[in-house]
Design an enzyme around this catalytic site. Structure first.
Site, PDB file in Angstrom:
ATOM      1  N   LEU A  64       0.817  -1.207   0.000  1.00 54.93           N
ATOM      2  CA  LEU A  64       0.000   0.000   0.000  1.00 54.93           C
ATOM      3  C   LEU A  64       0.853   1.259   0.000  1.00 54.93           C
ATOM      4  O   LEU A  64       0.314   2.373  -0.011  1.00 54.93           O
ATOM      5  CB  LEU A  64      -0.922   0.010   1.230  1.00 54.93           C
ATOM      6  CG  LEU A  64      -1.757  -1.258   1.455  1.00 54.93           C
ATOM      7  CD1 LEU A  64      -2.531  -1.150   2.761  1.00 54.93           C
ATOM      8  CD2 LEU A  64      -2.710  -1.494   0.286  1.00 54.93           C
ATOM      9  N   TYR A 119       1.184  11.072 -11.867  1.00 56.78           N
ATOM     10  CA  TYR A 119       0.853  10.082 -10.834  1.00 56.78           C
ATOM     11  C   TYR A 119       0.370   8.792 -11.489  1.00 56.78           C
ATOM     12  O   TYR A 119       0.775   7.688 -11.112  1.00 56.78           O
ATOM     13  CB  TYR A 119      -0.222  10.666  -9.914  1.00 56.78           C
ATOM     14  CG  TYR A 119      -0.758   9.709  -8.875  1.00 56.78           C
ATOM     15  CD1 TYR A 119       0.002   9.339  -7.779  1.00 56.78           C
ATOM     16  CD2 TYR A 119      -2.049   9.191  -8.990  1.00 56.78           C
ATOM     17  CE1 TYR A 119      -0.495   8.474  -6.815  1.00 56.78           C
ATOM     18  CE2 TYR A 119      -2.561   8.329  -8.036  1.00 56.78           C
ATOM     19  CZ  TYR A 119      -1.780   7.975  -6.951  1.00 56.78           C
ATOM     20  OH  TYR A 119      -2.280   7.119  -6.005  1.00 56.78           O
ATOM     21  N   ASN A 148     -11.964   6.618  -5.929  1.00 59.05           N
ATOM     22  CA  ASN A 148     -11.862   7.499  -4.772  1.00 59.05           C
ATOM     23  C   ASN A 148     -12.259   6.739  -3.506  1.00 59.05           C
ATOM     24  O   ASN A 148     -13.288   6.055  -3.472  1.00 59.05           O
ATOM     25  CB  ASN A 148     -12.789   8.702  -4.951  1.00 59.05           C
ATOM     26  CG  ASN A 148     -12.424   9.534  -6.163  1.00 59.05           C
ATOM     27  OD1 ASN A 148     -11.506  10.338  -6.125  1.00 59.05           O
ATOM     28  ND2 ASN A 148     -13.135   9.321  -7.260  1.00 59.05           N
ATOM     29  N   GLY A 311     -44.767   7.238  42.908  1.00 55.52           N
ATOM     30  CA  GLY A 311     -46.198   7.381  43.095  1.00 55.52           C
ATOM     31  C   GLY A 311     -46.934   8.080  41.972  1.00 55.52           C
ATOM     32  O   GLY A 311     -48.171   8.198  42.019  1.00 55.52           O
TER      33      GLY A 311
END
Length: 399
Positions: A64, A119, A148, A311
């Protein structure tokens, strides 16, 4: 027993993957059908010696590691292709032909708006390196082109619009949406992690790519995660507006199981600052106790909590169509219901020591009595519709 090497372990995907692998290793996640003996977490602060040792021992490698926002364009190739080459060379040196996974990107398609992406070129080079490695060594190679990504621990103002928007809404920061009609293909981190665990069992989803389109193919060279969501920026912002308003409206948006909205809500919550994690509710207080609305839903009514002092009798009304559940969680009480127009009364003695759910039937006037002389009676109340003062469907009459 499997020993798993994860490179880029401190990144967004790496942190989530390592967390779940460690859950499996420690026996906290038992429904995956795999066994993990060790998780080797490699990142920038790891040493070459550690990488060498872990490459020798690993039974599976998730690569990764990569560069997303370098100082200059040349760093893309060095950070993405260069480390991939180092990793594979280290595996070769240790004669380890275990399966290897590569985290790539849609930008590696080099088509459309990605046609001139440095990239993308670095990712494409890494892909080719891994695929050639598989041919040379016989290793099982799994190359994923992720769209994404979003989910907890994703860094805002970096490379995820969803993270940026979630962080902005959670922290009251400014943000800009240039074109609300822009559609994103989004992959949620838990769906990605589930696919990574499936890889350990040899159950990855294989494909080929036609540009950005996935073509499922059992013997494809590439891999993909089958669960993604296509959502416009405008819809993302509209959902986040609803999430951010929830402490004021009490309304939980429509978030069906496995929907994008459900995953976005979880992501949004992960960005909340401490001062927003808790918020006050409006308590309606009088001498009898209090009544507080907790949650509203769009289609399924509301949940409230009622506190009756010792009560005290509360209720004494009936509904035509509205119905409720009364669930006493603390104290000792009596619920009475009488069918309108009759003397037919049904009674239920209730206690926080034996929690049960009692229907308030349409057409029955009902009450709840605190039988204790010293303790409050605490009742969670569900109603199938949100109270509407214009049409309250509530008619006072003693049981």
């Amino acid at each position: 027993m499997a020993k798993i090497l994860v490179t880029g372990a401190k990144g967004f995907v790496g942190r989530n993957l390592c967390a779940q692998l460690n859950n499996i290793k420690e026996g906290k996640a038992r429904n995956y059908g795999v066994t993990v003996d060790a998780v080797y977490e490699y990142d920038l602060d790891s040493s070459p010696e550690e990488l060498d040792r872990w490459c020798a021992e690993a039974d599976f490698v998730f690569n990764l590691a990569g560069v997303n926002r370098p100082q200059n364009q040349e760093e893309f190739m060095h950070g993405n292709f260069g480390f991939a080459s180092t990793l594979l060379d280290t595996l070769k040196r240790n004669h380890n032909t275990c399966p290897v996974m590569l985290s790539s990107s849609q930008q590696a398609s080099l088509t459309g708006r990605f046609g001139n992406s440095e990239y993308g070129r670095s990712k494409k080079a890494g892909e080719e390196l891994f695929l050639e490695y598989g041919v040379q060594t016989g290793s099982r190679v799994l190359v994923y082109r992720f769209p994404n990504l979003f989910g907890k621990w994703c860094r805002p103002n970096y490379n995820s619009a969803v993270a940026t928007f979630c962080n902005a809404f959670a922290n009251d920061l400014p943000f800009t949406v240039n074109d609300p009609s822009v559609e994103l293909e989004l992959l949620y981190i838990d769906d990605l992690v589930d696919e990574m665990v499936a890889c350990l069992k040899g159950e990855e989803h294989r494909c080929e790519f036609d540009g950005l389109d996935v073509l499922p193919l059992s013997d494809g060279r590439y891999c993909y995660v089958p669960t993604t969501h296509r959502v416009t920026l405008g819809n993302i912002v509209r959902l986040l507006e609803q999430f951010a308003a929830q402490p004021r409206t009490l309304t939980i948006p429509d978030i069906p199981s496995d929907s994008f909205a459900k995953k976005l809500y979880s992501t949004y919550l992960s960005y909340l600052p401490k001062e927003k994690v808790a918020f006050s509710l409006k308590m309606n207080v009088d001498e009898r106790g209090s009544f507080t609305e907790m949650v509203h839903t769009l289609n399924c009514g509301q949940v409230s909590v009622n506190i009756s002092r010792p009560g005290i009798t509360k209720g004494q009304h009936w509904h035509n169509t509205k119905w409720e559940f009364f669930i006493v969680v603390s104290g000792h009480g009596l619920i009475q219901e009488r069918k309108i127009g009759t003397d037919e009364v049904i009674e239920f003695e209730v206690s926080g020591d034996n929690i049960q759910c009692v229907h308030m039937l349409p057409g029955y006037t009902h009450n709840i009595i605190n039988l204790s002389e010293t303790e409050n009676l605490v009742t969670v109340m569900y109603c199938n519709e949100i109270f509407n003062p214009e049409r309250p469907d509530t008619y006072f009459e003693k049981v």
